[in-house]
Design a protein around this motif. Structure first.
Motif, PDB file in Angstrom:
ATOM      1  N   ASP A 156       0.820  -1.230   0.000  1.00  0.00           N
ATOM      2  CA  ASP A 156       0.000   0.000   0.000  1.00  0.00           C
ATOM      3  C   ASP A 156       0.850   1.276   0.000  1.00  0.00           C
ATOM      4  N   HIS A 174      -2.780  -6.186  -4.294  1.00  0.00           N
ATOM      5  CA  HIS A 174      -3.642  -5.560  -3.286  1.00  0.00           C
ATOM      6  C   HIS A 174      -4.804  -6.484  -2.907  1.00  0.00           C
ATOM      7  N   HIS A 221       1.412  -2.725  -6.993  1.00  0.00           N
ATOM      8  CA  HIS A 221       0.486  -3.290  -6.000  1.00  0.00           C
ATOM      9  C   HIS A 221      -0.972  -3.127  -6.441  1.00  0.00           C
TER      10      HIS A 221
HETATM   11 ZN   LIG Z   1      -2.743  -3.821  -0.282  1.00  0.00          ZN
END
Ligand SMILES: [Zn+2]
Length: 395
Positions: free
Chosen positions: A135, A253, A208
């Motif tokens: 993140d 993610h 991500h």
């Molecule tokens: Zn994530």
């Protein structure tokens, strides 16, 4: 060959999930009725085996094969007669190659049947750890806004560099394309390229997701969307940092993608994917949508090979933003005491908890990383990148 119900079900299930054994077309056949078991229970199809779960012998690893078959049957495993006790059978097999197919053959009044699994021997395995941070976006926005003279004037990268200097840790930062407040990667300056390159031996950037929201962005979307976002991020990493800084993603993610996306990920260089493989509200989650059997297996093992897609799944061992400093050593000690989970420490956290403006800011986040990394270092684990070699180890 004659596929009776149990065989057909097993065949279909293996094709559908890759979980229960090898599907080798009409080779996988049964002549017993549905009540006649034949199954290799251990090792699990796709198991990654090392010296902790077997006995090293010259040129190989001797492992125990356990399963169940009708009490009437004569069972062989890779040609050797298995020991029987009730429905159980057991045998020893020596793995001599990286991949080995194990075949249990049952001969009895109802004919001949077989069940197969394939396993990997992590021959050169050594205790190792990787550190992946998910993140990421705020540090890039911060550097863009402050126009620092050095990347490491940003406290977050400085903290990581200090950990690297002390322990040799390698970090992969899995990044978003945008923070959705006016900043995206296309704005990030390329004047730090030299610094990125100088630190590329321990600091990598990887894709991500496009952004933090929505949650689970790739859980129910075609692989094309995932690939398009990946390309957008990768193009920018290469532009502002250089190719040596880029690594293929090892965490998508939310760790949820369409099963069909796994093949696409492999084609584009992904060899390892990390997830939680945890039970939540009665279902397995954060598991790349793997079936229940494999998810449960992964919840108590370091890794599992998906032969259908050529990807090894790794279970995340420690989430620093969720684990208090005092709980870190006990968590790692417990894992190190389990032969199935001791060899590879998949250490993990999320960037946002470092930032004081973030509502769930974790004030001692840096200390948590230091505690975890110090523990693995003192216990002989070496820092690796999962995208290199086999799960970071020699192949
Ligand atoms: Zn994530």
């Amino acid at each position: 060959m004659n596929n009776k119900p149990i065989s057909r079900r097993r065949f279909v299930r293996a094709v559908a999930t890759g979980a229960s054994g090898l599907a080798l077309g009409n080779k996988l056949s049964a002549l017993g009725g549905p009540a006649e078991p034949l199954r290799i229970i251990e090792p699990f199809h796709g198991a990654v085996l090392n010296r902790r779960v077997g006995e090293e012998v010259p040129g190989g690893l001797k492992i125990r094969v356990v399963g169940e078959a009708s009490v009437r049957d004569r069972v062989t495993v890779n040609g050797g007669l298995a020991h029987r006790e009730g429905q159980r059978f057991a045998a020893e097999v020596v793995l001599r190659r990286k991949e080995t197919t194990i075949t249990a053959m049952a001969d009895g009044a109802f004919g001949q049947r077989q069940h197969q699994v394939r396993v990997l021997w992590d021959r050169y395995s050594q205790p190792r750890y990787r550190f992946s941070i998910d993140d990421n976006s705020f540090f890039l926005r911060d550097i863009f806004q402050k126009q620092y003279g050095s990347l490491f004037d940003c406290f977050y990268l400085k903290l990581l560099r200090d950990l690297h200097a002390q322990y040799g840790t390698r970090f992969v930062l899995n990044i978003y394309y945008t923070t959705r407040d006016g900043f995206d990667l296309s704005q990030f300056p390329d004047r730090y390229r030299g610094e990125w390159k100088d630190n590329a031996d321990w600091l990598k950037l990887s894709f991500h997701a496009y952004a933090n929201e929505p949650d689970r962005p790739y859980q129910n979307v075609p692989a094309e969307k995932l690939v398009a976002d990946w390309d957008k991020v990768t193009e920018q990493i290469v532009r502002f940092a250089g190719k040596s800084v880029y690594s293929p993603p090892t965490v998508i993610h939310w760790a949820m993608v369409e099963l069909a996306a796994l093949r696409v990920l492999h084609e584009r260089g992904v060899r390892v994917l990390s997830g939680y493989f945890r039970l939540s509200n009665g279902g397995w989650d954060i598991n790349y949508r793997l079936d229940d059997e494999r998810s449960e297996y992964l919840s108590r093992h370091d890794a599992l090979m998906d032969f259908d897609n050529g990807i090894v799944f790794s279970k995340v061992d420690l989430i620093c933003n969720n684990t208090q400093v005092a709980d870190i050593a006990p968590t790692l000690e417990k894992l190190a005491g389990d032969p199935n989970q001791a060899e590879i420490m998949d250490l993990f956290t999320h960037e946002q908890y470092f930032w004081p403006f973030y509502p769930q800011h974790v004030a001692d986040h840096g200390q948590r990383l230091d505690t975890a990394i110090r523990w693995v270092t003192e216990h002989g684990y070496k820092p690796v990148f999962f995208h290199e070699g086999f799960l970071g180890g020699k192949t």
